[in-house]
Motif scaffolding. Sequence first.
Motif, PDB file in Angstrom:
ATOM      1  N   UNK A   6      27.312  38.311  68.234  1.00 25.66           N
ATOM      2  CA  UNK A   6      28.509  38.173  69.080  1.00 25.66           C
ATOM      3  C   UNK A   6      29.617  37.417  68.335  1.00 25.66           C
ATOM      4  N   UNK A   7      29.237  36.620  67.349  1.00 28.38           N
ATOM      5  CA  UNK A   7      30.240  35.889  66.582  1.00 28.38           C
ATOM      6  C   UNK A   7      30.903  36.733  65.513  1.00 28.38           C
ATOM      7  N   UNK A   8      30.420  37.933  65.267  1.00 26.97           N
ATOM      8  CA  UNK A   8      31.049  38.817  64.302  1.00 26.97           C
ATOM      9  C   UNK A   8      30.514  38.687  62.887  1.00 26.97           C
ATOM     10  N   UNK A   9      29.320  38.105  62.723  1.00 27.03           N
ATOM     11  CA  UNK A   9      28.764  37.935  61.378  1.00 27.03           C
ATOM     12  C   UNK A   9      28.496  39.284  60.702  1.00 27.03           C
ATOM     13  N   UNK A  10      27.877  40.254  61.356  1.00 16.62           N
ATOM     14  CA  UNK A  10      27.652  41.539  60.671  1.00 16.62           C
ATOM     15  C   UNK A  10      28.957  42.241  60.290  1.00 16.62           C
ATOM     16  N   UNK A  11      29.937  42.173  61.155  1.00 17.73           N
ATOM     17  CA  UNK A  11      31.216  42.810  60.863  1.00 17.73           C
ATOM     18  C   UNK A  11      31.903  42.129  59.694  1.00 17.73           C
ATOM     19  N   UNK A  12      31.827  40.812  59.652  1.00 17.80           N
ATOM     20  CA  UNK A  12      32.424  40.065  58.547  1.00 17.80           C
ATOM     21  C   UNK A  12      31.724  40.413  57.235  1.00 17.80           C
ATOM     22  N   UNK A  13      30.404  40.525  57.284  1.00 17.47           N
ATOM     23  CA  UNK A  13      29.651  40.867  56.082  1.00 17.47           C
ATOM     24  C   UNK A  13      29.990  42.274  55.601  1.00 17.47           C
ATOM     25  N   UNK A  14      30.200  43.194  56.542  1.00 14.32           N
ATOM     26  CA  UNK A  14      30.540  44.556  56.148  1.00 14.32           C
ATOM     27  C   UNK A  14      31.915  44.630  55.498  1.00 14.32           C
ATOM     28  N   UNK A  15      32.810  43.749  55.873  1.00 10.70           N
ATOM     29  CA  UNK A  15      34.150  43.741  55.289  1.00 10.70           C
ATOM     30  C   UNK A  15      34.165  42.957  53.976  1.00 10.70           C
ATOM     31  N   UNK A  16      33.557  41.776  53.975  1.00  6.23           N
ATOM     32  CA  UNK A  16      33.625  40.917  52.793  1.00  6.23           C
ATOM     33  C   UNK A  16      32.667  41.336  51.685  1.00  6.23           C
ATOM     34  N   UNK A  17      31.562  41.965  52.027  1.00  3.83           N
ATOM     35  CA  UNK A  17      30.573  42.350  51.020  1.00  3.83           C
ATOM     36  C   UNK A  17      31.142  43.224  49.912  1.00  3.83           C
ATOM     37  N   UNK A  18      31.736  44.366  50.237  1.00  2.21           N
ATOM     38  CA  UNK A  18      32.303  45.216  49.184  1.00  2.21           C
ATOM     39  C   UNK A  18      33.439  44.545  48.412  1.00  2.21           C
ATOM     40  N   UNK A  19      34.245  43.748  49.101  1.00  2.00           N
ATOM     41  CA  UNK A  19      35.343  43.055  48.423  1.00  2.00           C
ATOM     42  C   UNK A  19      34.790  42.058  47.407  1.00  2.00           C
ATOM     43  N   UNK A  20      33.764  41.310  47.792  1.00  2.00           N
ATOM     44  CA  UNK A  20      33.167  40.347  46.865  1.00  2.00           C
ATOM     45  C   UNK A  20      32.477  41.042  45.695  1.00  2.00           C
ATOM     46  N   UNK A  21      31.876  42.213  45.931  1.00  2.00           N
ATOM     47  CA  UNK A  21      31.263  42.962  44.838  1.00  2.00           C
ATOM     48  C   UNK A  21      32.307  43.442  43.835  1.00  2.00           C
ATOM     49  N   UNK A  22      33.425  43.932  44.322  1.00  2.00           N
ATOM     50  CA  UNK A  22      34.493  44.386  43.430  1.00  2.00           C
ATOM     51  C   UNK A  22      35.022  43.229  42.602  1.00  2.00           C
ATOM     52  N   UNK A  23      35.208  42.076  43.234  1.00  2.00           N
ATOM     53  CA  UNK A  23      35.683  40.895  42.511  1.00  2.00           C
ATOM     54  C   UNK A  23      34.684  40.480  41.438  1.00  2.00           C
ATOM     55  N   UNK A  24      33.398  40.521  41.769  1.00  2.00           N
ATOM     56  CA  UNK A  24      32.374  40.147  40.792  1.00  2.00           C
ATOM     57  C   UNK A  24      32.372  41.118  39.608  1.00  2.00           C
ATOM     58  N   UNK A  25      32.483  42.424  39.857  1.00  2.00           N
ATOM     59  CA  UNK A  25      32.507  43.404  38.768  1.00  2.00           C
ATOM     60  C   UNK A  25      33.733  43.213  37.882  1.00  2.00           C
ATOM     61  N   UNK A  26      34.878  42.926  38.475  1.00  2.00           N
ATOM     62  CA  UNK A  26      36.087  42.710  37.686  1.00  2.00           C
ATOM     63  C   UNK A  26      35.958  41.472  36.810  1.00  2.00           C
ATOM     64  N   UNK A  27      35.364  40.411  37.339  1.00  2.00           N
ATOM     65  CA  UNK A  27      35.179  39.196  36.537  1.00  2.00           C
ATOM     66  C   UNK A  27      34.249  39.455  35.356  1.00  2.00           C
ATOM     67  N   UNK A  28      33.175  40.215  35.583  1.00  3.47           N
ATOM     68  CA  UNK A  28      32.250  40.533  34.501  1.00  3.47           C
ATOM     69  C   UNK A  28      32.945  41.394  33.444  1.00  3.47           C
ATOM     70  N   UNK A  29      33.731  42.375  33.881  1.00  9.16           N
ATOM     71  CA  UNK A  29      34.430  43.242  32.929  1.00  9.16           C
ATOM     72  C   UNK A  29      35.437  42.452  32.112  1.00  9.16           C
ATOM     73  N   UNK A  30      36.162  41.557  32.740  1.00  9.67           N
ATOM     74  CA  UNK A  30      37.140  40.753  31.996  1.00  9.67           C
ATOM     75  C   UNK A  30      36.447  39.816  31.025  1.00  9.67           C
TER      76      UNK A  30
END
Length: 64
Positions: A6-30
């Motif tokens: 009810x607090x929106x944890x799954x929805x937050x994870x679904x939004x932030x998860x892919x964004x955090x993965x993209x950021x992590x891949x970009x940091x590794x590539x750089x």
Amino acid sequence: MIALHMGGVPETAMVLGPILLIIAFLRIARRNEAENPDAEDDWDADLGDLPPSASETRSASRPG
């Protein structure tokens, strides 16, 4: 479990998860690019795994 849902944890994870993965891949590539800045300059067309053709070996062995 219901309180977390009810607090929106799954929805937050679904939004932030892919964004955090993209950021992590970009940091590794750089980071990898910073370690090897001139990797493209090391390419040499003469360095190949194929032997020279027969016409090239004949013309290279002939003087003049």
